[in-house]
Design a protein around this motif. Structure first.
Motif, PDB file in Angstrom:
ATOM      1  N   SER A   1       0.837  -1.209   0.000  1.00 54.74           N
ATOM      2  CA  SER A   1       0.000   0.000   0.000  1.00 54.74           C
ATOM      3  C   SER A   1       0.869   1.255   0.000  1.00 54.74           C
ATOM      4  N   SER A   2       2.025   1.163  -0.618  1.00 63.66           N
ATOM      5  CA  SER A   2       2.977   2.276  -0.596  1.00 63.66           C
ATOM      6  C   SER A   2       2.395   3.544  -1.229  1.00 63.66           C
ATOM      7  N   LYS A   3       1.581   3.381  -2.269  1.00 63.45           N
ATOM      8  CA  LYS A   3       1.003   4.542  -2.945  1.00 63.45           C
ATOM      9  C   LYS A   3       0.099   5.323  -1.987  1.00 63.45           C
ATOM     10  N   GLU A   4      -0.808   4.628  -1.312  1.00 60.72           N
ATOM     11  CA  GLU A   4      -1.734   5.275  -0.377  1.00 60.72           C
ATOM     12  C   GLU A   4      -0.983   5.863   0.821  1.00 60.72           C
ATOM     13  N   ILE A   5      -0.014   5.105   1.347  1.00 68.85           N
ATOM     14  CA  ILE A   5       0.742   5.548   2.515  1.00 68.85           C
ATOM     15  C   ILE A   5       1.550   6.804   2.212  1.00 68.85           C
ATOM     16  N   ASN A   6       2.200   6.822   1.058  1.00 64.39           N
ATOM     17  CA  ASN A   6       2.981   8.005   0.666  1.00 64.39           C
ATOM     18  C   ASN A   6       2.085   9.220   0.458  1.00 64.39           C
ATOM     19  N   TYR A   7       0.882   8.979  -0.072  1.00 56.28           N
ATOM     20  CA  TYR A   7      -0.064  10.069  -0.296  1.00 56.28           C
ATOM     21  C   TYR A   7      -0.509  10.670   1.043  1.00 56.28           C
ATOM     22  N   ILE A   8      -0.796   9.802   2.015  1.00 53.77           N
ATOM     23  CA  ILE A   8      -1.202  10.263   3.346  1.00 53.77           C
ATOM     24  C   ILE A   8      -0.092  11.098   3.978  1.00 53.77           C
ATOM     25  N   LYS A   9       1.106  10.560   3.974  1.00 55.02           N
ATOM     26  CA  LYS A   9       2.236  11.231   4.609  1.00 55.02           C
ATOM     27  C   LYS A   9       2.532  12.578   3.940  1.00 55.02           C
ATOM     28  N   LYS A  10       2.515  12.593   2.621  1.00 57.37           N
ATOM     29  CA  LYS A  10       2.814  13.812   1.870  1.00 57.37           C
ATOM     30  C   LYS A  10       1.807  14.915   2.202  1.00 57.37           C
ATOM     31  N   ASN A  11       0.522  14.567   2.255  1.00 54.07           N
ATOM     32  CA  ASN A  11      -0.515  15.555   2.521  1.00 54.07           C
ATOM     33  C   ASN A  11      -0.498  16.052   3.962  1.00 54.07           C
ATOM     34  N   LEU A  12      -0.189  15.176   4.903  1.00 57.61           N
ATOM     35  CA  LEU A  12      -0.170  15.586   6.306  1.00 57.61           C
ATOM     36  C   LEU A  12       1.069  16.404   6.649  1.00 57.61           C
ATOM     37  N   GLU A  13       2.143  16.175   5.938  1.00 56.81           N
ATOM     38  CA  GLU A  13       3.370  16.928   6.211  1.00 56.81           C
ATOM     39  C   GLU A  13       3.385  18.291   5.514  1.00 56.81           C
ATOM     40  N   ASN A  14       2.542  18.449   4.506  1.00 57.15           N
ATOM     41  CA  ASN A  14       2.457  19.732   3.804  1.00 57.15           C
ATOM     42  C   ASN A  14       1.443  20.615   4.530  1.00 57.15           C
ATOM     43  N   LYS A  15       1.932  21.428   5.447  1.00 59.73           N
ATOM     44  CA  LYS A  15       1.043  22.208   6.298  1.00 59.73           C
ATOM     45  C   LYS A  15       0.234  23.240   5.512  1.00 59.73           C
ATOM     46  N   ILE A  16       0.818  23.808   4.466  1.00 61.71           N
ATOM     47  CA  ILE A  16       0.121  24.840   3.688  1.00 61.71           C
ATOM     48  C   ILE A  16      -1.079  24.247   2.961  1.00 61.71           C
TER      49      ILE A  16
END
Length: 261
Positions: free
Chosen positions: A68-83
């Motif tokens: 599930s690397s695609k979904e996991i990376n998407y979650i992490k990327k969106n949560l770390e991008n505060k703006i």
């Protein structure tokens, strides 16, 4: 001994629960009579209740994270991008859609019901309309686990049974009382707080401040358990790539504590 296990919230920090389950298998030599879970604890508790084998639970987690690397990376990327995240919160109740949780958890619990569990099991979630803790012990496990794991602001709320549900950790991080209701006379509680006083931005600082009251409530409620394990962790709940480190850190801590007994 008729013991039960109450597993707390913590996102990927919940990998420490698996190390504890492995430890308890050796310590007590028999399965618990009940398991309750909140958020990450609901996922691990459900897997263990369906098939009481800590090594099998670890194997399933390995599979999900690697596939599930695609979904996991998407979650992490969106949560770390505060703006981007803040912009999304201006028009929605969550940065990410609840469907992401469904995609991640479906392979683990598809069509499984609470009645399929070999060990009585229940989860807690919070109904934001009534502001009450909901104890879920029947129906489809996938729906219940999604509700219990619905981190506020990270995901949109889960609609279920006429309720609007969020992560149970808002009010009850470690569901000890539910574990007793399900049959346990002796409750083993597992709590995984994040211990990190370094803040990258104001939002992380605000989240830390808001968590202090929850920490206080949890500390008081943990006193209701008969045996308590606390696994302090510096990791954010969405640092999925750290899952093996978290597991082995907890395993090492348990082995060291056993040596001192």
């Amino acid at each position: 001994m008729e013991y039960g296990i109450a597993l707390g919230s913590g996102g990927i920090r919940g990998m420490a629960h698996i190390a504890l389950l492995e430890h308890l298998e050796l310590k007590y030599k028999n399965n618990p009579v009940s398991i309750s879970g909140c958020s990450a604890g609901s996922i691990i508790g459900a897997l263990y209740s369906l098939e009481p084998n800590s090594k099998l639970v670890m194997k399933k987690f390995n599979y999900i994270i690697k596939h599930s690397s695609k979904e996991i990376n998407y979650i992490k990327k969106n949560l770390e991008n505060k703006i981007t995240g803040f912009a999304k919160l201006l028009s929605s109740k969550g940065i990410l859609n609840n469907d992401l949780l469904f995609k991640l958890l479906k392979p683990l619990f598809y069509k499984k019901r609470f009645s399929d569990c070999k060990i009585p099991f229940g989860v807690v979630a919070v109904d934001i309309d009534s502001e009450n803790i909901e104890e879920i012990t029947e129906g489809y496990i996938l729906d219940a686990v999604m509700a219990s794991s619905n981190v506020p602001a990270a995901f949109t709320p889960k609609l279920m049974g006429g309720m609007t549900l969020l992560d149970g950790g808002l009010l009850e991080e470690v569901p000890i009382n539910l574990c007793r209701k399900l049959g346990a006379k002796y409750v083993v509680a597992s709590h995984i707080p994040q211990k990190n006083d370094k803040f990258n931005d104001g939002l992380e600082y605000i989240n830390y401040i808001s968590s202090l009251s929850i920490d206080y409530i949890t500390e008081e409620k943990l006193k209701q358990a008969d045996e308590i394990y606390i696994f302090d962790s510096i990791y954010q709940w969405y640092e999925f790539e750290k899952y093996e480190e978290i597991y082995f850190e907890a395993k090492t801590k348990l082995e060291r504590s056993e040596e001192h007994e």
